[in-house]
Design a protein around this motif. Structure first.
Motif, PDB file in Angstrom:
ATOM      1  N   LEU A  51      42.260  36.826  52.055  1.00 12.57           N
ATOM      2  CA  LEU A  51      43.714  36.925  52.116  1.00 12.57           C
ATOM      3  C   LEU A  51      44.260  36.309  53.397  1.00 12.57           C
ATOM      4  N   ASP A  52      43.585  36.546  54.503  1.00 11.83           N
ATOM      5  CA  ASP A  52      44.043  35.975  55.775  1.00 11.83           C
ATOM      6  C   ASP A  52      43.972  34.454  55.748  1.00 11.83           C
ATOM      7  N   PHE A  53      42.897  33.918  55.172  1.00 11.65           N
ATOM      8  CA  PHE A  53      42.777  32.464  55.059  1.00 11.65           C
ATOM      9  C   PHE A  53      43.907  31.897  54.204  1.00 11.65           C
ATOM     10  N   ALA A  54      44.140  32.512  53.040  1.00  9.70           N
ATOM     11  CA  ALA A  54      45.190  32.024  52.145  1.00  9.70           C
ATOM     12  C   ALA A  54      46.565  32.135  52.799  1.00  9.70           C
ATOM     13  N   ARG A  55      46.798  33.223  53.510  1.00  9.21           N
ATOM     14  CA  ARG A  55      48.081  33.423  54.187  1.00  9.21           C
ATOM     15  C   ARG A  55      48.301  32.342  55.257  1.00  9.21           C
ATOM     16  N   GLN A  56      47.257  32.035  55.998  1.00  9.67           N
ATOM     17  CA  GLN A  56      47.357  30.974  57.005  1.00  9.67           C
ATOM     18  C   GLN A  56      47.649  29.625  56.362  1.00  9.67           C
ATOM     19  N   GLN A  57      47.033  29.374  55.214  1.00  8.70           N
ATOM     20  CA  GLN A  57      47.280  28.122  54.503  1.00  8.70           C
ATOM     21  C   GLN A  57      48.738  28.019  54.062  1.00  8.70           C
ATOM     22  N   VAL A  58      49.269  29.112  53.543  1.00  8.58           N
ATOM     23  CA  VAL A  58      50.668  29.121  53.108  1.00  8.58           C
ATOM     24  C   VAL A  58      51.588  28.896  54.296  1.00  8.58           C
ATOM     25  N   GLN A  59      51.324  29.580  55.394  1.00  3.99           N
ATOM     26  CA  GLN A  59      52.163  29.432  56.576  1.00  3.99           C
ATOM     27  C   GLN A  59      52.132  28.005  57.129  1.00  3.99           C
ATOM     28  N   THR A 374      39.847  22.598  36.803  1.00  5.56           N
ATOM     29  CA  THR A 374      40.516  23.564  37.674  1.00  5.56           C
ATOM     30  C   THR A 374      41.781  22.965  38.272  1.00  5.56           C
ATOM     31  N   GLU A 375      41.675  21.751  38.776  1.00  5.36           N
ATOM     32  CA  GLU A 375      42.842  21.095  39.377  1.00  5.36           C
ATOM     33  C   GLU A 375      43.949  20.870  38.359  1.00  5.36           C
ATOM     34  N   SER A 376      43.571  20.642  37.115  1.00  7.21           N
ATOM     35  CA  SER A 376      44.587  20.404  36.078  1.00  7.21           C
ATOM     36  C   SER A 376      45.379  21.660  35.749  1.00  7.21           C
ATOM     37  N   LYS A 377      44.885  22.825  36.109  1.00  9.69           N
ATOM     38  CA  LYS A 377      45.548  24.094  35.802  1.00  9.69           C
ATOM     39  C   LYS A 377      46.270  24.692  37.006  1.00  9.69           C
ATOM     40  N   ARG A 378      46.273  23.993  38.141  1.00 15.71           N
ATOM     41  CA  ARG A 378      46.913  24.530  39.338  1.00 15.71           C
ATOM     42  C   ARG A 378      48.412  24.270  39.334  1.00 15.71           C
ATOM     43  N   PRO A 379      49.209  25.185  39.893  1.00 16.88           N
ATOM     44  CA  PRO A 379      48.774  26.508  40.363  1.00 16.88           C
ATOM     45  C   PRO A 379      48.652  27.487  39.205  1.00 16.88           C
ATOM     46  N   ALA A 380      47.550  28.223  39.172  1.00 16.07           N
ATOM     47  CA  ALA A 380      47.326  29.209  38.116  1.00 16.07           C
ATOM     48  C   ALA A 380      48.342  30.338  38.235  1.00 16.07           C
ATOM     49  N   GLY A 381      48.899  30.765  37.110  1.00 10.91           N
ATOM     50  CA  GLY A 381      49.919  31.809  37.104  1.00 10.91           C
ATOM     51  C   GLY A 381      49.344  33.185  36.850  1.00 10.91           C
ATOM     52  N   ALA A 382      50.064  33.979  36.073  1.00 12.41           N
ATOM     53  CA  ALA A 382      49.663  35.362  35.796  1.00 12.41           C
ATOM     54  C   ALA A 382      49.799  35.641  34.307  1.00 12.41           C
ATOM     55  N   ASN A 383      48.797  36.301  33.742  1.00 14.22           N
ATOM     56  CA  ASN A 383      48.829  36.626  32.320  1.00 14.22           C
ATOM     57  C   ASN A 383      47.766  37.682  32.014  1.00 14.22           C
ATOM     58  N   TYR A 384      48.133  38.700  31.292  1.00 13.09           N
ATOM     59  CA  TYR A 384      47.239  39.751  30.816  1.00 13.09           C
ATOM     60  C   TYR A 384      46.515  40.476  31.957  1.00 13.09           C
ATOM     61  N   PHE A 385      45.468  39.870  32.543  1.00 11.88           N
ATOM     62  CA  PHE A 385      44.694  40.600  33.563  1.00 11.88           C
ATOM     63  C   PHE A 385      44.239  39.690  34.693  1.00 11.88           C
ATOM     64  N   PHE A 386      44.799  38.478  34.780  1.00  9.52           N
ATOM     65  CA  PHE A 386      44.473  37.615  35.909  1.00  9.52           C
ATOM     66  C   PHE A 386      45.762  37.030  36.459  1.00  9.52           C
ATOM     67  N   ALA A 387      45.788  36.845  37.784  1.00  9.75           N
ATOM     68  CA  ALA A 387      47.044  36.465  38.418  1.00  9.75           C
ATOM     69  C   ALA A 387      46.820  35.755  39.742  1.00  9.75           C
ATOM     70  N   TRP A 388      47.475  34.610  39.907  1.00  7.99           N
ATOM     71  CA  TRP A 388      47.647  33.928  41.189  1.00  7.99           C
ATOM     72  C   TRP A 388      46.316  33.565  41.859  1.00  7.99           C
ATOM     73  N   GLU A 389      45.351  33.117  41.062  1.00 12.22           N
ATOM     74  CA  GLU A 389      44.014  32.887  41.606  1.00 12.22           C
ATOM     75  C   GLU A 389      43.899  31.570  42.366  1.00 12.22           C
ATOM     76  N   THR A 390      44.819  30.625  42.137  1.00  9.41           N
ATOM     77  CA  THR A 390      44.869  29.458  43.013  1.00  9.41           C
ATOM     78  C   THR A 390      45.262  29.885  44.421  1.00  9.41           C
ATOM     79  N   LEU A 391      46.217  30.789  44.508  1.00  7.40           N
ATOM     80  CA  LEU A 391      46.650  31.293  45.812  1.00  7.40           C
ATOM     81  C   LEU A 391      45.524  32.003  46.540  1.00  7.40           C
ATOM     82  N   THR A 392      44.815  32.880  45.859  1.00  9.48           N
ATOM     83  CA  THR A 392      43.834  33.727  46.537  1.00  9.48           C
ATOM     84  C   THR A 392      42.464  33.071  46.716  1.00  9.48           C
ATOM     85  N   HIS A 393      42.111  32.108  45.842  1.00  9.35           N
ATOM     86  CA  HIS A 393      40.731  31.625  45.858  1.00  9.35           C
ATOM     87  C   HIS A 393      40.553  30.112  45.975  1.00  9.35           C
ATOM     88  N   ALA A 394      41.600  29.315  45.848  1.00  6.19           N
ATOM     89  CA  ALA A 394      41.393  27.872  45.902  1.00  6.19           C
ATOM     90  C   ALA A 394      40.912  27.417  47.270  1.00  6.19           C
TER      91      ALA A 394
END
Length: 398
Positions: A51-59, A374-394
């Protein structure tokens, strides 16, 4: 079951076999040398370092995290005006028909997780309070899930609720007066529905249910439930993804002992009678359900990784073969005549971000087909039971 300390990030040099050398960040696998009896928190699907890595990337405005964050922030799940719609009884039949609270519960669980992430990225208390409001609304009234889809519905919603609860519990310092009530809801309403697997149902059911079960186990510090989830995964994955080392035909899942002949296995695998590395039990059903099964299996491995258990290594090539098998067909490879009668129903979904991140960014494996998909599906959204995984894991080597 042995718990292990959090893997350490190390810088290593990967020497090419012929002429070149490249440098990559690789995470060491959990080591048997340092057991601990405690869970690592936060540690359901994501941990603090990620989370800290992803937050730094966003900032820093770095991509793809910035675009993924913007998409999350713009979604209906992120609205501070979001209003939960809890029910005492959620009734879900086959294909969510009847749908009495099913969509509302899934959406509310995704919204709670979205607001928990927004709290972490912004440190704006309003998002934490909204996540708490949603979780409190459900813990105040929900008593049961009913009808034929009850176990799957519980898995869908329980997976997202456990992630939301874990983040708020272990990163937010403000008040959550009804936390114990929410944890009791997970323990008494959700966990009993998902912890023992799904028998001979299609494999995405059991993997989604186990995704919820392992998340709930970590949130509740329930070692028995955690161990049970690991056992279910270990018994289901070889019964969901085929490798030639399994023999002439796939293994039966450990919770489905009635499938013990070749004919029964072929019927269970949607009539497919020839088998190759990476084929899944639901491939010839459709890629949508297959994608759910594969990403749920990956979620379980990711949560286990954060707790020092390397299910990714136990899977061997099984997971990477499964994603390669399906993403190459999604990206233009013609369907062989001996696969599903020569026709497959595509639509795998944005399900490959986490598995690609582990095997490439942590371990340095080259997976070009999975990357292209994977790149063709970015940014991954949210549906059913998975959400925002490009943000958290890319591109996140943590």
């Amino acid at each position: 079951m042995t718990r292990l300390h959090r893997p350490l990030l190390v810088l290593v040099t990967l020497v090419a076999t012929v002429t070149a050398t490249t440098t990559a960040l690789v995470v060491a696998r959990p080591s048997e040398a340092a057991p601990t009896a405690t869970f690592q928190h936060p540690g359901v699907l994501v941990d603090k370092a990620q989370l800290d890595f992803a937050r730094q990337q966003v900032q820093a405005g770095a991509q793809p995290q910035k675009a993924a964050y913007d998409a999350m922030k713009a979604s209906s799940y992120a609205a501070l005006s979001y209003t939960p719609k809890p029910r005492a009884i959620v009734e879900c039949g086959s294909s969510s028909n009847p749908n009495n609270g099913c969509s509302e519960e899934r959406d509310d669980a995704l919204a709670a997780y979205t607001h928990a992430l927004l709290w972490y990225f912004t440190r704006d208390d309003r998002y934490a309070k909204k996540a708490i409001q949603i979780m409190d609304a459900w813990s105040a009234v929900l008593k049961d899930h009913t009808n034929t889809n009850a176990p799957l519905q519980t898995g869908w919603s329980g997976a997202s609720f456990s992630r939301a609860g874990e983040l708020i519990k272990h990163t937010y310092g403000g008040s959550w007066a009804q936390r114990a009530r929410f944890e009791k809801l997970l323990r008494t309403v959700y966990l009993p529905e998902v912890r023992d697997g799904a028998g001979c149902k299609n494999g995405n059911w059991e993997l989604i249910m186990t995704d919820a079960a392992i998340g709930i186990a970590v949130l509740l510090d329930d070692h028995a439930a955690f161990d049970k989830a690991l056992s279910i995964w270990r018994g289901r994955l070889p019964g969901y993804v085929y490798e030639t080392s399994d023999g002439a035909y796939p293994k039966a899942p450990s919770t489905c002992s009635s499938k013990d002949t070749r004919e029964e296995i072929i019927d269970y695998w949607q009539g497919q009678s020839t088998f190759t590395n990476g084929l899944a039990q639901e491939t010839c059903r459709d890629f949508g359900h297959t994608g759910w099964g594969l990403t749920a299996a990956t979620h379980i491995a990711e949560t286990a990784w954060h707790q020092g258990v390397d299910l990714y290594a136990e899977a061997g090539k099984r997971l990477t073969d499964a994603y390669y098998f399906h993403t190459r067909l999604e990206t233009g490879t013609p369907t062989p005549s001996n696969l599903c009668g020569g026709t497959v129903k595509k639509g795998l979904g944005p399900v490959s971000e986490i598995v690609y991140n582990h095997y490439h960014n942590r371990l340095g494996q080259q997976l070009p087909t999975t990357l292209r998909y994977t790149e063709s599906k970015r940014p991954a959204g949210a549906n059913y039971f998975f959400a925002w995984e490009t943000l958290t894991h890319a591109n996140n080597p943590r």
